[in-house]
Design a protein around this motif. Structure first.
Motif, short mmCIF file in Angstrom:
data_model
loop_
_atom_site.label_atom_id
_atom_site.label_comp_id
_atom_site.label_asym_id
_atom_site.label_seq_id
_atom_site.Cartn_x
_atom_site.Cartn_y
_atom_site.Cartn_z
N ALA A 30 0.83 -1.20 0.00
CA ALA A 30 0.00 0.00 0.00
C ALA A 30 0.86 1.25 0.00
CB ALA A 30 -0.94 -0.01 1.20
N GLU A 31 1.95 1.23 0.77
CA GLU A 31 2.82 2.39 0.85
C GLU A 31 3.52 2.64 -0.48
OE1 GLU A 31 4.30 5.79 2.45
OE2 GLU A 31 2.74 4.46 3.24
N ALA A 32 3.91 1.59 -1.18
CA ALA A 32 4.55 1.75 -2.49
C ALA A 32 3.60 2.44 -3.47
CB ALA A 32 4.98 0.39 -3.04
N THR A 43 -2.75 -4.52 -11.06
CA THR A 43 -2.13 -5.57 -10.25
C THR A 43 -2.24 -6.92 -10.92
OG1 THR A 43 -4.13 -6.10 -8.96
CG2 THR A 43 -2.76 -4.27 -8.17
N GLN A 44 -1.33 -7.81 -10.52
CA GLN A 44 -1.39 -9.20 -10.92
C GLN A 44 -1.17 -10.08 -9.68
OE1 GLN A 44 1.50 -7.37 -12.55
NE2 GLN A 44 -0.15 -6.29 -13.61
N GLU A 45 -1.72 -11.27 -9.72
CA GLU A 45 -1.58 -12.30 -8.69
C GLU A 45 -2.36 -12.04 -7.41
OE1 GLU A 45 2.11 -14.24 -7.80
OE2 GLU A 45 2.83 -14.10 -9.86
N GLY A 46 -3.07 -10.94 -7.33
CA GLY A 46 -3.86 -10.71 -6.13
C GLY A 46 -5.11 -11.57 -6.11
N THR A 47 -5.31 -12.33 -5.05
CA THR A 47 -6.56 -13.06 -4.87
C THR A 47 -7.61 -12.11 -4.30
OG1 THR A 47 -6.01 -13.72 -2.62
CG2 THR A 47 -5.30 -15.20 -4.41
N PRO A 48 -8.89 -12.46 -4.35
CA PRO A 48 -9.90 -11.57 -3.75
C PRO A 48 -9.61 -11.21 -2.30
CG PRO A 48 -10.98 -13.18 -5.15
CD PRO A 48 -9.53 -13.57 -5.10
N ALA A 49 -9.12 -12.15 -1.51
CA ALA A 49 -8.79 -11.85 -0.11
C ALA A 49 -7.65 -10.85 -0.02
CB ALA A 49 -8.44 -13.14 0.63
N LEU A 54 -5.64 -5.07 0.67
CA LEU A 54 -5.03 -3.88 0.10
C LEU A 54 -6.03 -2.73 0.06
CD1 LEU A 54 -2.34 -2.94 -1.08
CD2 LEU A 54 -3.13 -3.71 -3.33
N GLN A 55 -7.26 -3.02 -0.31
CA GLN A 55 -8.28 -1.99 -0.37
C GLN A 55 -8.48 -1.31 0.98
OE1 GLN A 55 -10.75 -0.89 -3.22
NE2 GLN A 55 -10.20 0.63 -1.67
N ALA A 56 -8.40 -2.08 2.05
CA ALA A 56 -8.59 -1.53 3.39
C ALA A 56 -7.55 -0.47 3.73
CB ALA A 56 -8.57 -2.65 4.43
N MET A 57 -6.38 -0.55 3.09
CA MET A 57 -5.32 0.42 3.34
C MET A 57 -5.25 1.52 2.29
SD MET A 57 -2.17 -1.69 4.94
CE MET A 57 -2.38 -2.53 6.53
N LEU A 58 -6.16 1.46 1.32
CA LEU A 58 -6.18 2.45 0.25
C LEU A 58 -7.58 3.06 0.13
CD1 LEU A 58 -4.18 0.44 -2.46
CD2 LEU A 58 -3.31 2.35 -1.08
N PRO A 59 -8.00 3.81 1.13
CA PRO A 59 -9.36 4.34 1.12
C PRO A 59 -9.67 5.30 -0.02
CG PRO A 59 -8.07 5.35 2.87
CD PRO A 59 -7.25 4.22 2.33
N ASP A 60 -8.64 5.88 -0.63
CA ASP A 60 -8.86 6.81 -1.73
C ASP A 60 -9.09 6.09 -3.06
OD1 ASP A 60 -8.49 8.90 0.03
OD2 ASP A 60 -6.38 9.18 -0.48
N TYR A 61 -8.97 4.78 -3.05
CA TYR A 61 -9.06 4.00 -4.29
C TYR A 61 -10.30 3.10 -4.30
CZ TYR A 61 -4.13 5.22 -5.12
OH TYR A 61 -2.95 5.89 -5.32
#
Length: 253
Positions: A30-32, A43-49, A54-61
């Motif tokens: 998230a910081e990157a 993104t690639q390789e991210g599973t729904p979980a 990641l979404q929880a740490m990126l509220p602007d997205y």
């Protein structure tokens, strides 16, 4: 308008990664993204979980993505976007196979199902563009080449009057037939403006810059790339993935 576009293989959660397993990298990933001021993150390789983490740490997205095996917890090619900068107009997904409308179908000796996610974006000034994000097969040369041919065909079917962008982990080096096909299509690589020697983007948590890239950002001639960056930084004492994030600053004329 300048748009900061990132491609970022998150590395799927594997317990055998030990200290580098996903739970220890969520905050760094998230910081990157924040440090790059990325407006769109492919993104690639991210599973729904993982994507929920990641979404929880990126509220602007906000994000668009679905499993490559359709309705499962398998990997996605999700696209995050900063909701106060860009607007989602339309989106979709297709499989990289002989039956592209059927996610999860495997063709061309692929090792696992492969897919592409695309999003048509706009902004307040009325500009529009389309981003295609994919993860090509890591084993089969045929799957990579046929997969990219399918993606390029879909891109050609898009409105040629607006910019199109192609991102992802292509699992092949610049000398490959797959990259040759992209170059011949007229798309322009972000690496063409890289202010350093071309080097590896996959590093297996070892860091360093010896080798060749396998992650790419391309744009059509309706857009201009002003700069590109390979982020080799440590976050919270570790790499945020086994791939470096790549960001390109793109000018939409």
């Amino acid at each position: 308008m300048q748009l900061n576009l990132m491609t970022f293989n998150l590395r799927v959660h594997v317990l055998e990664d030990g200290d580098n397993a996903w739970p220890n990298r969520i905050a760094g990933a998230a910081e990157a993204i924040k440090q790059a001021s990325a407006d769109i993150v492919c993104t690639q390789e991210g599973t729904p979980a993982m994507l929920r983490d990641l979404q929880a740490m990126l509220p602007d997205y906000r994000s668009i993505g679905t499993s490559r095996s359709s309705g499962t917890e398998d990997e996605c090619c999700a696209i995050f976007y900063k909701q106060d900068v860009v607007t989602l107009i339309e989106s979709g997904h297709f499989g990289l196979s002989e039956h592209p409308e059927q996610l999860g179908y495997m063709s061309w000796d692929t090792a696992c199902p492969r897919m592409c996610t695309w999003v048509k974006f706009g902004n307040r000034e009325g500009k529009e563009w389309i981003v295609y994000n994919t993860h090509l097969d890591h084993v089969s040369h045929e799957a990579r080449e046929r997969g990219i041919e399918l993606i390029l065909s879909r891109m050609n079917d898009s409105n040629n009057l607006i910019p199109v962008m192609l991102t992802g982990d292509f699992n092949c080096e610049p000398s490959s037939r797959t990259i040759e096909l992209i170059d011949k299509s007229g798309l322009i690589s972000a690496f063409s403006v890289l202010a350093e020697p071309l080097s590896r983007t996959y590093h297996a948590y070892q860091g360093g810059d010896t080798g060749s890239p396998i992650d790419y950002i391309y744009v059509s001639k309706a857009a201009r790339i002003s700069s590109a960056t390979i982020d080799r930084s440590l976050y919270n004492g570790r790499y945020p993935s086994d791939h470096y994030p790549i960001t390109a600053a793109i000018i939409l004329e």
